[in-house]
Design a protein around this motif. Structure first.
Motif, short mmCIF file in Angstrom:
data_model
loop_
_atom_site.label_atom_id
_atom_site.label_comp_id
_atom_site.label_asym_id
_atom_site.label_seq_id
_atom_site.Cartn_x
_atom_site.Cartn_y
_atom_site.Cartn_z
N SER A 261 0.83 -1.20 0.00
CA SER A 261 0.00 0.00 0.00
C SER A 261 0.86 1.25 0.00
O SER A 261 1.85 1.36 0.73
N VAL A 262 0.48 2.16 -0.89
CA VAL A 262 1.21 3.40 -1.09
C VAL A 262 0.28 4.53 -0.71
O VAL A 262 -0.88 4.55 -1.13
N LYS A 263 0.77 5.44 0.14
CA LYS A 263 -0.09 6.55 0.59
C LYS A 263 0.61 7.88 0.37
O LYS A 263 1.74 8.07 0.82
N ASP A 264 -0.07 8.78 -0.33
CA ASP A 264 0.40 10.16 -0.50
C ASP A 264 1.88 10.26 -0.87
O ASP A 264 2.61 11.10 -0.36
N ASN A 277 3.35 12.79 -7.61
CA ASN A 277 2.81 13.90 -6.85
C ASN A 277 1.58 13.49 -6.06
O ASN A 277 0.46 13.72 -6.47
N GLY A 278 1.81 12.85 -4.93
CA GLY A 278 0.69 12.50 -4.06
C GLY A 278 -0.06 11.28 -4.54
O GLY A 278 -1.26 11.33 -4.81
N LEU A 279 0.65 10.17 -4.66
CA LEU A 279 0.04 8.96 -5.21
C LEU A 279 -0.41 8.04 -4.08
O LEU A 279 0.33 7.82 -3.13
N SER A 280 -1.63 7.52 -4.18
CA SER A 280 -2.10 6.52 -3.22
C SER A 280 -2.77 5.38 -3.97
O SER A 280 -3.63 5.63 -4.81
N PHE A 281 -2.33 4.17 -3.70
CA PHE A 281 -3.02 3.00 -4.27
C PHE A 281 -2.61 1.76 -3.50
O PHE A 281 -1.67 1.79 -2.70
N GLN A 282 -3.35 0.69 -3.74
CA GLN A 282 -3.03 -0.57 -3.08
C GLN A 282 -2.95 -1.69 -4.10
O GLN A 282 -3.65 -1.65 -5.11
N VAL A 283 -2.08 -2.63 -3.84
CA VAL A 283 -2.08 -3.86 -4.62
C VAL A 283 -2.42 -4.98 -3.65
O VAL A 283 -1.81 -5.10 -2.59
N ARG A 284 -3.43 -5.78 -4.00
CA ARG A 284 -3.82 -6.87 -3.11
C ARG A 284 -3.15 -8.17 -3.55
O ARG A 284 -2.77 -8.33 -4.71
N GLU A 318 4.08 0.60 2.35
CA GLU A 318 4.10 -0.56 3.24
C GLU A 318 3.99 -1.84 2.44
O GLU A 318 3.13 -1.97 1.57
N LEU A 319 4.91 -2.77 2.75
CA LEU A 319 4.89 -4.07 2.10
C LEU A 319 4.49 -5.10 3.15
O LEU A 319 5.25 -5.35 4.07
N ASP A 320 3.29 -5.61 3.00
CA ASP A 320 2.77 -6.57 3.97
C ASP A 320 2.91 -6.06 5.41
O ASP A 320 3.36 -6.76 6.30
N GLY A 321 2.57 -4.79 5.57
CA GLY A 321 2.59 -4.20 6.91
C GLY A 321 3.92 -3.64 7.36
O GLY A 321 4.02 -3.01 8.40
#
Lengths: 510, 357
Positions: A261-264, A277-284, A318-321
Motif C-alpha cells: 500500500s502506497v499513501k500520499d 505527486n501524491g500517489l495513493s493506491f493498493q495492490v492486493r 508498506e509491504l505486507d505491513g
C-alpha cells in the motif's frame, strides 16, 4: 495500383557477420505508392536488412536495384541521393535546435555566407502542409511532443527529397491517438506517390495501414502477402512459425488482503520537480494492478521509489505491513519485493557476466553462495541450470556472457531469478518491451501464474494492449497523479487513451 | 588444445602482440631516418638486458614496480574507475616505509614487515581518499587523483625536511639496516644487483589478484560494479563502499611500489621536484595487459626490460634512450586504438574464413 512501378528491389541479399547469418537470400520488391510492412520477431533480421538498404551495412551477397538500376549502396549519403529516407526508432534530433535547424542540419541552404533560414522555413512549411504533418518550423524540439518529433523526422526525409521512406518501429513511443495520426499521415504520403516501408511487429497497425506485408523469420523471407487477403492470425503464425494465441487465458482474480500500500507518495525527478505527486493506491495479494500511462508521467520515479533506488519526499510505502519507505534496495528486496526492471540491460543484468554469475546477482552474499567470502561457483552453476531448465532458457553456454543471448532469453533469466526469490510483490516494468510474440506470451503467463500463487503483481506498461490483456485492475497515471481507475472489462482503448492524455475519469478535462 | 586455438583466434591476444611488433618496426624506421642502425640498436638493447647476471638482476628490479603499478591501475579499471593517482600513492607508500624504517627501532625482519605494512596502509588511505571524494561529493576521480599526486609530493618534502633531513643533501636520512628487505645472497648471485623480497611478493600478488577477482565475494562485487554499476545497485550492492574498498586496494598496491623502492633499492627518499612517473607507466602496463594477471605480468616485464635495455642502446648504438620511450608510446597507441589493429587483422583473416565456410 496494379501497374505501379517497382521503385526498390532487393535480389538475393545475404548478410553475414562472421559466422552469424543475419539475412539469407532475401528478395523484396517495393512498388510506388505502396505501404509495405516488414514483419518479424526481434532478431529476425529486419533492421539489418533496412540498414543495408540505407547504406549502413554492405551485403555479403546480392544486389540492390533502385528504379530499375543496380546500385552500390555504400553510404547513407548515397541512399539519400537516391531518394531513400529513414526514420530511426530513436530520433536523431538536436533538442535545443528548432525544427527548421534540425531539418537543414548538414545541408544548410546558403545565402552568401549566411544560412538562408527564410527559404528553408518556407519550404518546410509548404511540405508540412502538403502532407498534413502539422509541424511548426520555428518550434524548438525540446518543447514539442514525441509524436511531433517523429513528424519532424519524416519531414527531414521529405526535405531531402526522399521518395522511399523507411520507418523503424515508429509506433513504439506513441500514445494511441498519436498512432492514429501517424497512420493517417502514412496513408497521405502514399497517396501522394511516396513509397513506405514500415518495420514493426505490431499486427494491428499492419492490418490497418499496409498494402503488402513481407514476413521475415530467422533471416529468411517466409512469405509476402497482400494484407487485405490475410488475417492477423495468419501473419502471426508465419512470423513465429507456430500457432499463437492472442488473448491471454486467465481465470478471474481472487484478490485477498492488501499487500502493497502506497499513501500520499511524493517523489522528485532528476530535475527536482515532483515526478510522483501524491500517489495513493493498493495492490492486493492475488491481483495484477496495471499502471497505464505515457512514458515520462512518473512511472520511472514511482518504480525507483518502490524498489529503494530513489528517495521519496513524503508519504508511506508498506509491504505486507512493513514500512519500506526510503530503505535500501537490499532491505526492500529482503522484505519480499521482486522487480523486473524496465531496462534489462542497464538494471536487470550485468551483460558481461555469465548466466551463473547473473543468477546470483542478489544472493551472492548469502551463505549458500559463498563460504567465508569465497564464492561457491558450483552452487551458482546449479542454480543457473535450474533456471535454464525450468524456464526453457536458450543459452549459448554457461561460460558465455549473457550479452550473447537474445532479448527474450535474457528476460526469461531475469524472470526466473526474480520469481525464485519468492516475493510477496512482483513489480514488472515494461516486461515485454522489445520481445517477440512467443516471449511475450511466456512473460504474461508467468505474471498470471504468480498472481494465482497469491502474489501481488504491479505491472507498469506503455502498451495498452498488454495492460488490457493482463491486468485485473487498471490505474492511469498522468503527471505523477492518478487520473483514473478502472477494470479491463469496463473500459476500452479510446477511454484509456484519453485518460493517458490527461483527461480525468468522468470527462472533466484537466 | 582447443582452448589454445580459441585464444589464438581471438583479437584479444593479437592486438597487443601486433601493437608490440608495429611499435618496434616504427621505432626502427625512426632510427633509420635519424641515421642510426636499428639492428645494432636492438641488438645492444637485448645484450644489455641479458648481458650479465647483474643486468638480469637489475632488469628484474626494474620490472617489479611496473608490474605493481599495472596491477594498481588494473584493479581500479576492473571496478570501473580510473586510478591516475598511483604516483601520489607511491610517494605516500615511500614516506610511510621511510618513517618506519628511519624513526622506529625494531628487530630485523619484524622491522621490514612493519615498514611494508605501513607503506601499503599509507598508499591505501591515500587511494581511498579519491573514492571518498567521488562517492560523497561526486568529484571526478581523475581530477582528485592528479591533485592528490602533488599534495603527496609536497607532504613528503615537509615531513622529510622536518624529521629526517640529511644535512647538506636534498634527500632523507637512510632507513636503518634492520628495515632493509634486500636479499644479500641473491644479490650476490646476480653480481650485486639490488634484488629484494618485493620480487617474491609481486608473484604472490599476481596470483592473489586473479583469486580476488574471480573467486571471492568482494571480487564478484568489484566486477559487477565495474561492468554495470546500475545493475549492481539494483541488486542491492553498496556501490559506494565497494568503490572505496577498491581504491584502497589499488592505493595499497601503489604504496607497495614506493615501499619496495625505499626498503629494497634506494634506502632513502629524495626531495624530488617531480614524482617518479612509474604510476603513469602503470596505466600503459594495465592497458596492454588488458587488466588481467597474466597480461600485467607480461606487459610489465616487457616495459621493464625495454626501459632497462634502453641504456644499452644508447651505449652500444649511440641511439638516444628517448627512442625506446617512443616505441613504448607507439605500442600503447595501437593497443589503445584496437580498431586500427582489427583492420589489419581483417585483411589477414579473410582467406581462412572462406575455407571453413
Amino acid at each position: 495500383m496494379a501497374q505501379a512501378e517497382t521503385v526498390l528491389e532487393l535480389k538475393g541479399i545475404t548478410k553475414r557477420f562472421g559466422e552469424v547469418v543475419a539475412n539469407e537470400d532475401i528478395s523484396f520488391a517495393l512498388k510506388q505508392g505502396e505501404i509495405h510492412a516488414l514483419l518479424g520477431e526481434n532478431g529476425a533480421g529486419k533492421s539489418t536488412l533496412m540498414n543495408i538498404v540505407f547504406g549502413l551495412y554492405q551485403p555479403t551477397e546480392g544486389s540492390i536495384w533502385v528504379r530499375g538500376q543496380e546500385v552500390q549502396m555504400d553510404t547513407p549519403n548515397k541512399a539519400i541521393e537516391l531518394g531513400i529516407g529513414m526514420v530511426h526508432q530513436h530520433f536523431k534530433l538536436v533538442q535545443p535546435f528548432t525544427v527548421t535547424e534540425n531539418i537543414i542540419l548538414g545541408m544548410e541552404p546558403k545565402a552568401g555566407l549566411a544560412t538562408d533560414m527564410k527559404s528553408a522555413s518556407a519550404k518546410i512549411r509548404q511540405l508540412s502542409e502538403q502532407y498534413g504533418l502539422n509541424v511548426d518550423p520555428s518550434a524548438k524540439i525540446e518543447n514539442i511532443s514525441v509524436g511531433m518529433q517523429q513528424r519532424v523526422e519524416i519531414l527531414k526525409t521529405l526535405y531531402r527529397g526522399a521518395d522511399i521512406v523507411i520507418l523503424d518501429e515508429p509506433t513504439a513511443v506513441l500514445t494511441p491517438q498519436e498512432i492514429t495520426e501517424l497512420l493517417a499521415i502514412m496513408r497521405r504520403l502514399a497517396s501522394e506517390g511516396k513509397s513506405i516501408i514500415i518495420i514493426t511487429h505490431k499486427l494491428k497497425e499492419i492490418m490497418e495501414v499496409a498494402d503488402t506485408c513481407t514476413i521475415i523469420r530467422r533471416g529468411r523471407v517466409i512469405d509476402s502477402v497482400l494484407v487485405k487477403e490475410s488475417s492477423p492470425q495468419e501473419l502471426a503464425e508465419k512470423m513465429v512459425g507456430r500457432e499463437v494465441r492472442f488473448k491471454t487465458d486467465k481465470e478471474k482474480a481472487q484478490p485477498q488482503q492488501a499487500i502493497l500500500s502506497v499513501k500520499d507518495l511524493k517523489v522528485r525527478g532528476d530535475n527536482g520537480q515532483m515526478a510522483v505527486n501524491g500517489l495513493s493506491f493498493q495492490v492486493r495479494a492475488g491481483e495484477i494492478v496495471g499502471i497505464a500511462g505515457v512514458d515520462g508521467n512518473g512511472q520511472a520515479e514511482l518504480i525507483e521509489a518502490l524498489t529503494g533506488m530513489r528517495r521519496s519526499d513524503t508519504g508511506a510505502i508498506e509491504l505486507d505491513g512493513v514500512n519500506i519507505l526510503n530503505k535500501s534496495p537490499r532491505t526492500v528486496g529482503q522484505s519480499g519485493m521482486s522487480h523486473i526492471p524496465q531496462d534489462r540491460h542497464k538494471h536487470g543484468l550485468v551483460l558481461d557476466f555469465t548466466v551463473p554469475e547473473n543468477s546470483i546477482l542478489q544472493i551472492y552474499n548469502k551463505p549458500e553462495m559463498n563460504k567465508g567470502g569465497l564464492m561457491d561457483s558450483k552452487a551458482a552453476q546449479t542454480l543457473a541450470e535450474k533456471y535454464v531448465k525450468s524456464f526453457d532458457i536458450r543459452i549459448p553456454g554457461y561460460d558465455v556472457p549473457v550479452r550473447a543471448m537474445s532479448g527474450g532469453n535474457q528476460q526469461k533469466l531475469i524472470i526466473a531469478r526474480e520469481i525464485d526469490r519468492r516475493p510477496k510483490v512482483l513489480i514488472a516494468a515494461q516486461p515485454t518491451r522489445g520481445l517477440d510474440v512467443g516471449a511475450i506470451e511466456f512473460v504474461h503467463k508467468e505474471l498470471i501464474a504468480e498472481r494465482n500463487n497469491g502474489k501481488g503483481v504491479l505491472l507498469i506498461s506503455f502498451e495498452l494492449e498488454e495492460i488490457m490483456n493482463v491486468a485485473d485492475r487498471i490505474i492511469v497515471l498522468f503527471n505523477g497523479q492518478i487520473v483514473g481507475e478502472t477494470y479491463p472489462d469496463q473500459t476500452n482503448d479510446q477511454e484509456l487513451g484519453l485518460m493517458m492524455a490527461g483527461r480525468r475519469q468522468g470527462g472533466d478535462s484537466n | 588444445m582447443n582452448n589454445v586455438r580459441k585464444l589464438l583466434r581471438s583479437d584479444s591476444i593479437w592486438i597487443p602482440v601486433l601493437s608490440i611488433i608495429i611499435g618496434i618496426l616504427i621505432g626502427a624506421i625512426v632510427m633509420l631516418a635519424g641515421g642510426y642502425n636499428p639492428i645494432l640498436a636492438y641488438q645492444s638493447l637485448i645484450e644489455k638486458i641479458f648481458g650479465s647476471p647483474y643486468d638480469i638482476g637489475e632488469t628484474l628490479r626494474q620490472i617489479v614496480p611496473l608490474i605493481l603499478s599495472g596491477l594498481a591501475v588494473a584493479v581500479a579499471f576492473r571496478g570501473g574507475m580510473f586510478n591516475i593517482g598511483v604516483e601520489g600513492q607511491i610517494v605516500m607508500g615511500s614516506l610511510g616505509a621511510l618513517m618506519v624504517g628511519n624513526m622506529l627501532d625494531l628487530p630485523p625482519i619484524l622491522h621490514g614487515i612493519v615498514a611494508i605494512l605501513v607503506g601499503a596502509l599509507f598508499g591505501g588511505i591515500w587511494g581511498s581518499l579519491v573514492a571518498i571524494f567521488k562517492v560523497k561529493r561526486g568529484l571526478n576521480e581523475v581530477i582528485s587523483c592528479i591533485m592528490l599526486n602533488w599534495i603527496a609530493l609536497y607532504i613528503s618534502h615537509i615531513v622529510i625536511k622536518t624529521f629526517m633531513a640529511e644535512m647538506g643533501t636534498s634527500r632523507s636520512q637512510p632507513i636503518h639496516d634492520s628495515a632493509s628487505i634486500q636479499i644479500a645472497w641473491l644479490s650476490d648471485l646476480f653480481g650485486g644487483a639490488r634484488i629484494h623480497w618485493g620480487f617474491f611478493i609481486v608473484i604472490f600478488m599476481l596470483i592473489g589478484y586473479y583469486y580476488y577477482l574471480n573467486r571471492t565475494k568482494w571480487g564478484y562485487e568489484l566486477r559487477a560494479v565495474g561492468y554495470n554499476k546500475h545493475a549492481a545497485e539494483y541488486a542491492g550492492m553498496n556501490v559506494s563502499s565497494i568503490a572505496i574498498r577498491t581504491f584502497f586496494i589499488s592505493g595499497a598496491i601503489g604504496g607497495l611500489i614506493g615501499t619496495f623502492e625505499i626498503l629494497g633499492v634506494f634506502k632513502y627518499m629524495a626531495i624530488a621536484p617531480n614524482t617518479s612517473g612509474i604510476g603513469f607507466d602503470g596505466i600503459a602496463v594495465a592497458l596492454l595487459g588488458m587488466n588481467t594477471s597474466v597480461g600485467v605480468l607480461l606487459s610489465g616485464t616487457l616495459f621493464g626490460a625495454l626501459y632497462y635495455g634502453a641504456q644499452g642502446m644508447s651505449f652500444g648504438a649511440d641511439v638516444p634512450p628517448e627512442v625506446i620511450r617512443m616505441v613504448i608510446s607507439i605500442i600503447i597507441f595501437f593497443a589503445a586504438a584496437p580498431a586500427a589493429i582489427r583492420m589489419f587483422l581483417k585483411m589477414f583473416r579473410r582467406k581462412p574464413k572462406r575455407e571453413e565456410g
